[in-house]
Design a protein around this motif. Structure first.
Motif, short mmCIF file in Angstrom:
data_model
loop_
_atom_site.label_atom_id
_atom_site.label_comp_id
_atom_site.label_asym_id
_atom_site.label_seq_id
_atom_site.Cartn_x
_atom_site.Cartn_y
_atom_site.Cartn_z
N TRP A 304 2.25 3.89 -5.34
CA TRP A 304 2.11 3.65 -3.90
C TRP A 304 3.44 3.68 -3.16
O TRP A 304 3.50 3.95 -1.96
CB TRP A 304 1.41 2.32 -3.64
N ARG A 305 4.51 3.44 -3.89
CA ARG A 305 5.83 3.39 -3.24
C ARG A 305 6.38 4.77 -2.89
O ARG A 305 7.23 4.90 -2.01
CB ARG A 305 6.82 2.65 -4.14
N GLN A 325 3.09 -4.53 0.02
CA GLN A 325 1.70 -4.07 0.04
C GLN A 325 0.79 -5.24 -0.31
O GLN A 325 0.94 -5.87 -1.35
CB GLN A 325 1.49 -2.93 -0.97
N ARG A 326 -0.16 -5.51 0.59
CA ARG A 326 -1.05 -6.66 0.43
C ARG A 326 -2.39 -6.30 -0.17
O ARG A 326 -3.10 -7.16 -0.70
CB ARG A 326 -1.28 -7.31 1.80
N GLY A 373 -3.39 1.99 1.03
CA GLY A 373 -2.70 0.71 0.98
C GLY A 373 -2.59 0.08 2.36
O GLY A 373 -2.61 0.76 3.39
N GLY A 375 -0.23 -3.11 4.30
CA GLY A 375 0.83 -4.06 4.07
C GLY A 375 1.70 -4.33 5.29
O GLY A 375 1.40 -3.93 6.41
N GLU A 393 7.37 -4.01 -2.76
CA GLU A 393 6.68 -4.81 -3.75
C GLU A 393 5.24 -5.03 -3.34
O GLU A 393 4.90 -5.02 -2.16
CB GLU A 393 7.38 -6.16 -3.94
N ALA A 394 4.38 -5.22 -4.33
CA ALA A 394 2.98 -5.54 -4.09
C ALA A 394 2.78 -7.03 -4.29
O ALA A 394 3.28 -7.62 -5.25
CB ALA A 394 2.08 -4.76 -5.04
N HIS A 395 2.07 -7.65 -3.35
CA HIS A 395 1.80 -9.08 -3.44
C HIS A 395 0.47 -9.36 -2.78
O HIS A 395 0.31 -9.21 -1.58
CB HIS A 395 2.91 -9.89 -2.76
N GLU A 396 -0.51 -9.78 -3.59
CA GLU A 396 -1.86 -10.01 -3.07
C GLU A 396 -2.21 -11.49 -2.98
O GLU A 396 -3.31 -11.83 -2.58
CB GLU A 396 -2.89 -9.28 -3.95
#
Length: 529
Positions: A304-305, A325-326, A373, A375, A393-396
């Motif tokens: 995704w980055r 990214q959420r 995505g 975010g 960074e991904a953080h859900e």
């Protein structure tokens, strides 16, 4: 037609709405109906409020739940503006002037509350009515109220005194309202003239509460400088101008050909071009040291980055970048989400729903997108020199609210770390942040824990897996001993060469300082970049 206020009618309406707050509505509705309203379900609220003639109940039924009410009830709940004044302001329409004639709201209006650095704010926000009240899909020029995305943006925005703030794609004006509390000047733009009229209405309605901290106590409205509202797409209305802060909940929804498009969410740029355009071009509208914060969707092709990295590399002005990214949805989930958002359902319009759904699937398959995505994008123009930050960074997980102070602290910590050598870091005494805890796991009979977690209570709620040495260092950071002193003591205690101990600890300490788990002496209070 959208509502409009002059000064006398704004004052009368404010007086009538006084006491109609988020807490008052919640107390009126109760847990079940309040939760349902949060899901845009109005029937439980209509049932609960049906028998009450209290002003808060009448206002909620009229403006939020969409009930038709007798003119006498509206006059009783709004004694200063009255039904006649509300008709003139474009808020309601009346069947006649007799007490029993019905009055129906033409807008959605409801109380709004948020926690800011200065405390809680209480406003009222008007927008177009949603499909839960109208019973039909929203129109192409629909003006959205305060939803989850706009609340998230308000939460993550880094506050602090600003000279000029741009609210790009202002909609109903909620971000501009927040900006008014800490900016000398607010410029708000939108492609929709209808949205700008709603923004002006909400500004005038809430004007006395904007900038009140800097005003004379007897004349709080004197501190508010009226917004500059400009019609146009993206950054075109502010070409050649610069700002200390740019915030935007832009029309980032990816709408394929053949699917219904709406001004409030579709910027008229193919695929994820809205976010690409902002990332590549917003730097020219930022003062050195200024930041841009916005939400967005992007296609995911593999990692995704990758797509975002390409846009950052192509930016007209190189920027510091922190993108979180959420969430990520596949094409089917994305179609369902945004069709439902607009009130387009299979039971209402079977053929239209099927056609639009298939258009989403065809478009994303043709583009080769694995997912879409969503975010938070934070960009910053360096005060001087080249950018030093690129963090994707991904953080859900859950986020603290407001999150803006944490983001500002993290950027300030990054700047300090970028200018601090390892030797200087070792000479620095650090303190454990008050929201940090240590958790250990392992069999009860085992002398040393099998797992050690250093957990952050606020911010992003990060959990760091630590070994014995790192856990020991964190536990010893009391603001008195330097990092180097603690590292040498741990090396002796654990019988490890000092060089190896320091080499292993310094990168980990940098991460902990950057993310706010360890605080440097000058960071005991929030710092704004």
């Amino acid at each position: 037609m959208s509502p409009a206020l002059d000064a006398p009618s704004a004052a009368a309406l404010r007086a009538d709405l006084d006491g109609w707050t988020v807490d008052a509505v919640h107390d009126l509705l109760g847990e079940r109906a309040a939760a349902a309203l949060g899901r845009e379900q109005v029937i439980p609220g209509r049932v609960v409020t049906r028998a009450s003639d209290e002003p808060a109940a009448t206002l909620t039924r009229l403006f939020t739940l969409g009930n038709e009410l007798p003119r006498a009830a509206v006059d009783a709940a709004m004694p200063r503006l009255g039904a006649s004044g509300a008709v003139r302001a474009g808020l309601v329409e009346a069947a006649g002037e007799a007490p029993d004639d019905t009055v129906r709201s033409r807008v959605d209006m409801r109380p709004y509350a948020a926690t800011t650095d200065a405390g809680q704010v209480d406003w009222w926000i008007a927008s177009d009515q949603g499909e839960s009240v109208t019973g039909r899909a929203v129109g192409e020029q629909h003006v959205l109220g305060v939803g989850g995305a706009s609340s998230m943006l308000a939460s993550v925005t880094m506050r602090g005194p600003r000279r000029r703030v741009l609210d790009l794609g202002t909609g109903c004006g909620i971000q501009a309202l927040h900006a008014s509390l800490h900016a000398d000047q607010v410029v708000a733009t939108d492609i929709s003239a209808r949205a700008l009229r709603y923004a002006r209405f909400n500004e005038l309605l809430n004007a006395p509460a904007l900038g009140a901290e800097a005003a004379d106590a007897e004349s709080p409205a004197a501190a508010h400088r009226p917004w500059e509202l400009r019609e146009g797409s993206m950054l075109e209305p502010v070409a050649g101008e610069t700002f200390d802060l740019i915030v935007s909940n832009p029309p980032f929804v990816i709408t394929p050909p053949g699917a219904p498009a709406f001004e409030y969410r579709d910027g008229g740029i193919e695929r994820d071009g809205v976010v690409r355009t902002l990332i590549s071009g917003v730097g020219a509208a930022l003062e050195p040291g200024g930041a841009a914060q916005f939400l967005g969707n992007w296609e995911i092709h593999g990692d995704w980055r990758d797509r975002l990295e390409q846009w950052l590399d192509a930016a007209e002005i190189p920027l510091d970048a922190w993108i979180v990214q959420r969430d990520a949805l596949d094409a089917a989930e994305y179609a369902e989400t945004w069709l439902r958002d607009a009130g387009i359902t299979a039971d209402r319009d079977p053929s239209g729903y099927r056609s639009a759904y298939e258009a989403y699937l065809r478009a994303f398959d043709a583009a080769g997108a694995d997912a879409i995505g969503f975010g938070i994008v934070t960009l910053r123009r360096p005060l001087s020199g080249a950018p030093t930050l690129r963090r994707l960074e991904a953080h859900e997980g859950a986020l603290q609210s407001p999150l803006g102070p944490h983001l500002a602290h993290t950027l300030a910590a990054h700047d300090w770390l970028a200018a601090t050598t390892d030797a200087a870091l070792l000479d620095t005494p650090l303190t454990v942040a008050p929201d940090v805890t240590k958790e250990t796991y392992g069999p009860p009979v085992q002398h040393d824990p099998e797992h050690i977690l250093i957990r952050q209570g606020g911010g992003f709620g990060r959990s760091i897996k630590a070994d014995t040495a790192l856990a020991g260092l964190v536990g010893a950071c009391d603001g008195e001993l330097t990092v180097g002193q603690i590292a040498h003591a741990l090396a002796a205690l654990l019988e490890v060469p000092s060089g190896a101990m320091i080499g292993g600890l310094v990168p980990a300490v940098r991460d902990l300082v950057r993310d706010g788990l360890l605080l440097r002496p000058s960071a005991q209070s929030v710092e704004y970049p």
